[in-house]
Enzyme design. Sequence first.
Site, PDB file in Angstrom:
ATOM      1  N   LEU A  38       6.985  -4.744   7.047  1.00 33.51           N
ATOM      2  CA  LEU A  38       7.591  -4.619   5.784  1.00 33.51           C
ATOM      3  C   LEU A  38       8.375  -5.930   5.162  1.00 33.51           C
ATOM      4  CD1 LEU A  38      10.861  -2.446   6.142  1.00 33.51           C
ATOM      5  CD2 LEU A  38       9.875  -3.615   7.911  1.00 33.51           C
ATOM      6  N   CYS A  39       8.699  -5.722   3.660  1.00 35.24           N
ATOM      7  CA  CYS A  39       9.090  -6.947   3.068  1.00 35.24           C
ATOM      8  C   CYS A  39      10.158  -6.026   2.252  1.00 35.24           C
ATOM      9  CB  CYS A  39       8.213  -7.738   2.496  1.00 35.24           C
ATOM     10  SG  CYS A  39       7.289  -7.031   1.335  1.00 35.24           S
ATOM     11  N   LYS A  40      10.115  -6.567   1.024  1.00 34.74           N
ATOM     12  CA  LYS A  40      11.058  -5.855   0.158  1.00 34.74           C
ATOM     13  C   LYS A  40      10.402  -4.597  -0.547  1.00 34.74           C
ATOM     14  CE  LYS A  40      13.675  -6.589  -4.404  1.00 34.74           C
ATOM     15  NZ  LYS A  40      14.560  -5.471  -4.089  1.00 34.74           N
TER      16      LYS A  40
END
Length: 96
Positions: A56-58
């Site tokens: 995941l990221c933002k």
Amino acid sequence: MKSVTVHEVPADAQLIDVREHDEYAVDHAAGVVHIPLSEFPARVDEIDPDRDIYVLCKVGGRSFQACQYLEQAHGIEAVNVEGGTDAWRAAGLPMN
């Protein structure tokens, strides 16, 4: 490449956060391993290829890139977490 919502990530998942240091310092999903996308190729050996990998990221763009890299460069399947940390936080899932 498979994508899942934050609600589909198993509780015991190997969860990799690819946001940069300043973003990670604000908050992050509980239990993540932090490997910024800018350092990803040099640190990919920190990921256990024998466990399912959720990235995941933002919001999901950089994690998609990281998943592509794992699959294309290393033959490792990874799962993109749609909505990233923003969706994780909005869902009320554990944060640090």
